[in-house]
Each structure stands twice: as structure tokens, then as C-alpha cells.
Design a protein around this motif. Structure first.
Motif, PDB file in Angstrom:
ATOM      1  N   ALA A   3       7.231  23.129 -35.828  1.00  0.00           N
ATOM      2  CA  ALA A   3       6.918  23.893 -37.593  1.00  0.00           C
ATOM      3  C   ALA A   3       5.331  23.657 -37.576  1.00  0.00           C
ATOM      4  O   ALA A   3       5.300  23.766 -38.396  1.00  0.00           O
ATOM      5  N   ASN A 172      10.802  30.041 -42.165  1.00  0.00           N
ATOM      6  CA  ASN A 172      10.661  28.977 -42.549  1.00  0.00           C
ATOM      7  C   ASN A 172       9.925  27.402 -41.683  1.00  0.00           C
ATOM      8  O   ASN A 172      10.291  26.537 -42.269  1.00  0.00           O
ATOM      9  N   ALA A 173       9.401  27.456 -40.966  1.00  0.00           N
ATOM     10  CA  ALA A 173       8.667  26.708 -39.942  1.00  0.00           C
ATOM     11  C   ALA A 173       7.639  26.551 -41.835  1.00  0.00           C
ATOM     12  O   ALA A 173       7.153  25.368 -42.099  1.00  0.00           O
ATOM     13  N   ALA A 176       9.390  24.239 -43.224  1.00  0.00           N
ATOM     14  CA  ALA A 176       9.500  22.364 -43.339  1.00  0.00           C
ATOM     15  C   ALA A 176       8.418  21.679 -42.594  1.00  0.00           C
ATOM     16  O   ALA A 176       7.388  21.266 -42.811  1.00  0.00           O
ATOM     17  N   ASN A 177       6.641  23.009 -42.615  1.00  0.00           N
ATOM     18  CA  ASN A 177       5.633  22.074 -42.697  1.00  0.00           C
ATOM     19  C   ASN A 177       4.448  21.617 -43.696  1.00  0.00           C
ATOM     20  O   ASN A 177       3.685  21.391 -43.615  1.00  0.00           O
ATOM     21  N   THR A 215       8.363  23.570 -51.446  1.00  0.00           N
ATOM     22  CA  THR A 215       8.727  23.091 -49.572  1.00  0.00           C
ATOM     23  C   THR A 215       9.781  22.392 -49.646  1.00  0.00           C
ATOM     24  O   THR A 215      10.765  21.836 -49.663  1.00  0.00           O
ATOM     25  N   LEU A 219      13.497  22.567 -49.587  1.00  0.00           N
ATOM     26  CA  LEU A 219      14.457  21.880 -48.547  1.00  0.00           C
ATOM     27  C   LEU A 219      15.698  20.527 -49.137  1.00  0.00           C
ATOM     28  O   LEU A 219      16.742  20.766 -48.416  1.00  0.00           O
ATOM     29  N   ILE A 269      16.740  22.729 -40.580  1.00  0.00           N
ATOM     30  CA  ILE A 269      15.750  22.656 -40.737  1.00  0.00           C
ATOM     31  C   ILE A 269      16.165  21.280 -40.365  1.00  0.00           C
ATOM     32  O   ILE A 269      17.063  20.843 -41.177  1.00  0.00           O
ATOM     33  N   VAL A 272      15.116  15.496 -42.374  1.00  0.00           N
ATOM     34  CA  VAL A 272      14.208  16.627 -43.892  1.00  0.00           C
ATOM     35  C   VAL A 272      13.126  15.182 -44.195  1.00  0.00           C
ATOM     36  O   VAL A 272      12.917  15.841 -45.014  1.00  0.00           O
ATOM     37  N   PRO A 275       9.774  16.594 -41.490  1.00  0.00           N
ATOM     38  CA  PRO A 275      10.522  17.967 -40.975  1.00  0.00           C
ATOM     39  C   PRO A 275       9.999  18.455 -40.205  1.00  0.00           C
ATOM     40  O   PRO A 275       8.391  18.378 -40.541  1.00  0.00           O
ATOM     41  N   ARG A 276       9.807  19.057 -38.631  1.00  0.00           N
ATOM     42  CA  ARG A 276       8.944  19.644 -38.081  1.00  0.00           C
ATOM     43  C   ARG A 276      10.184  20.262 -37.176  1.00  0.00           C
ATOM     44  O   ARG A 276       9.239  21.039 -36.671  1.00  0.00           O
ATOM     45  N   VAL A 278      12.917  23.485 -36.039  1.00  0.00           N
ATOM     46  CA  VAL A 278      13.405  24.769 -36.700  1.00  0.00           C
ATOM     47  C   VAL A 278      14.123  25.288 -35.757  1.00  0.00           C
ATOM     48  O   VAL A 278      13.636  25.422 -34.659  1.00  0.00           O
TER      49      VAL A 278
END
Length: 319
Positions: A3, A172-173, A176-177, A215, A219, A269, A272, A275-276, A278
């Protein structure tokens, strides 16, 4: 997908074929379905919609909505697969995958604001990936979306529009990012015999579509899906995983939806706390079972391998 920059670490379509004996296989197996075909994502899109609502202040993370289990919009009946649930928080709506709850969340936004949010995410474009024959995603026209109330309602739970699995992974990335749309890509660049790069793939600057505060909240909701909701089959001892299940009706070639065919999916993902990665699995017409039962175990198996390959340490939170 990583991500942080959109690197695609693994991409698989099954069933596949032997390229050394391609003439023995059906030509339909030659394409990369994750890139060339679109589908209606169903409930795996719900966290994206919650992020849109949080971003414009239409809801708060602790907002509560009354889930009646069924409702009518015009001549259309919308319902949950598991019945009503009474008062539900946004987290519970995501955890239990409530369609009615999602419709009520989206009703807090003017339809024009919702539509503009979807457009901002690129739901009519390709991702710009360095893979051939990428299909454009499909979103209803603005007039139809604004004038027909059921369009926003079905979009609330991931039906009535289509995207590629690659696009869903990209979205979804962004969760996560910290809210950035990165460009998916499989080519890193060209390297010499000493491993030094002398050409790298030029990529567009990431586009900020959500705040990091939004985000982080989404998450946390998705982590509950894996801890105690519809995605429990993706749980892995020692690791914090966020996720979302999806079991969507499949569009019929003759119009409307098939009475029996489904597309199931699960997106995960991890980790948590930082997060990196996906991981998305989409299964077209499983014999039986929901996304939580069919697709979540696939994602879990990939995550296990990913942990070993990338040497991802266990999370601070133990289960």
C-alpha cells in the motif's frame, strides 16, 4: 499489494493454462481476470463508503442507526441477509455487514456529495497500472444517480456499479496508507548486474482522497470484522488484521441479477498497527458459501506466506 507505493507483489488468476501448450486450452483462460473484467464488489465496498461519509462529516465513528432488517425504496425491497439488528453503531454495521445500516449511513449525505466522492475515487477510470488491457470501472451517469433514489441505496452496499479487483485493491490500499491513491504496478525498473537501478518506472504522484484520521477510524472498524464479525476465518493468532467480507449478486446476461450466481470476496489489510499490505481474493460463482466462508480462508493462507516471506513480526496485541 504494497500500500505504500502500489507495488503488486503477487497476482494470480485461476484456473490458468500452460503457456507451453496454450493451444490445448480455452482462450478465455488467457486473460488476467483481475485486470480485464469488472464485477459488482458487494460488501467489500462498504468501508470505502463509510470513509466517504466520515470524510465529509455526514457521520461520526460512534453514530448509531436503527436497523430494521428490511426497507423499501420506491418499488424496490432492500434487506439484510441476516435480518434486523435494532440499534447499530457504524462499527457494528461494518462488523455484521448490514445493508440497511449502510443505506441509512449514505442517506446522511446529499446524493450529489456521495456521487462526487465516488468520482473522486476514480470509479469511472482505470487505475493506470502497467498491465495490458485494463478495463475501466463503471459508474452510473450523474443524472440517473441523482434522480433515482435506489441507485445511491444499492451503491451503499456495493451493488449497481462495477470495478476490477485491481481497483478494489487500490482503494483498500488508500485505507491502509493514510488516504492516498497509489498506482498499482508490477515493474520496479531496470537494474544492472550489480543490482543498481538505472531506470525506474515513472509513477504519478499519489492522490490524497481521505484524511489519515478517517482511514484510522475505518481500519479499526474493519479489525472488528476479523475479530468478531463476518471475517473471523481470517483471524491469525498474534497478528492484527483488518478485513471485510463480500457476497454479491451477479449481474445476469439477460438483465437484472442471477437468482443463484454469486461472487464472493474478502479483503485483508495488515498489520493494523502499521498497515502496509492489502490482500484480496475474489471467487466467481462458488458452489456454496459466503465471502467469509469461501474467500477469507484464501486470504488467510496468503497472509501466512506473506508473513514468512516479508518477515512481518507479530503485533503487540496478542490473541
Amino acid at each position: 499489494m504494497d500500500a505504500t507505493d502500489g507495488s503488486i507483489l503477487s497476482l494470480v488468476s485461476e484456473p490458468s493454462y500452460d503457456p507451453n501448450q496454450y493451444y490445448n486450452y480455452d482462450v478465455t483462460l488467457f486473460k488476467n481476470w483481475a485486470v480485464t473484467d469488472v464485477y459488482e464488489p458487494g460488501s467489500t465496498f462498504k468501508p470505502i463508503n463509510v470513509a466517504l461519509a466520515l470524510e465529509v462529516g455526514a457521520i461520526e465513528e460512534d453514530s448509531v442507526f436503527y436497523d430494521t432488517g428490511r426497507m423499501r425504496i420506491g418499488r424496490w425491497s432492500i434487506f439484510n441477509s441476516g435480518g434486523g439488528g435494532g440499534a447499530r453503531s457504524v462499527t457494528e454495521i461494518i462488523r455484521d455487514s448490514s445493508n440497511i445500516g449502510m443505506v441509512k449511513i449514505i442517506e446522511q449525505m446529499p446524493r450529489a456529495v456521495f456521487y462526487d466522492g465516488l468520482k473522486r475515487l476514480g470509479l469511472e477510470d482505470t487505475t493506470g497500472a502497467d498491465l495490458p488491457f485494463e478495463a475501466a470501472n463503471i459508474l452510473k451517469g450523474r443524472n440517473q444517480f441523482l434522480m433515482v433514489p435506489v441507485e445511491a441505496a444499492t451503491t451503499a452496499f456495493g451493488q449497481g456499479f462495477s470495478l476490477t479487483p485491481l481497483k478494489l485493491a487500490q482503494l483498500n490500499a488508500a485505507l491502509a496508507n493514510g488516504g492516498k491513491l497509489v498506482t498499482p504496478h508490477v515493474v520496479r525498473g531496470l537494474f544492472d548486474s550489480k543490482g543498481q537501478p538505472y531506470w525506474q518506472l515513472p509513477l504519478p504522484q499519489p492522490k490524497q482522497v481521505f484524511s489519515s484520521d478517517t482511514t484510522t477510524k475505518v481500519l479499526a472498524m474493519m479489525e472488528k470484522v476479523v475479530e468478531s464479525g463476518t471475517g473471523k476465518r481470517a483471524r491469525l493468532r498474534g497478528y492484527r488484521i483488518a478485513g471485510k467480507t463480500g457476497t454479491a449478486q451477479k449481474a445476469s446476461e439477460t438483465g437484472g441479477y442471477s437468482k443463484s450466481a454469486k461472487i464472493t470476496s474478502f479483503v485483508g489489510i495488515l498489520p493494523v498497527e502499521s498497515p502496509r499490505y492489502v490482500v484480496l481474493a475474489v471467487i466467481d460463482e462458488p458452489v456454496r458459501g459466503s465471502g467469509g466462508k469461501v474467500a477469507a480462508p484464501v486470504v488467510k493462507s496468503v497472509i501466512k506466506s506473506l508473513i514468512n516471506i516479508e518477515q512481518i513480526p507479530p503485533s503487540d496485541k496478542r490473541e
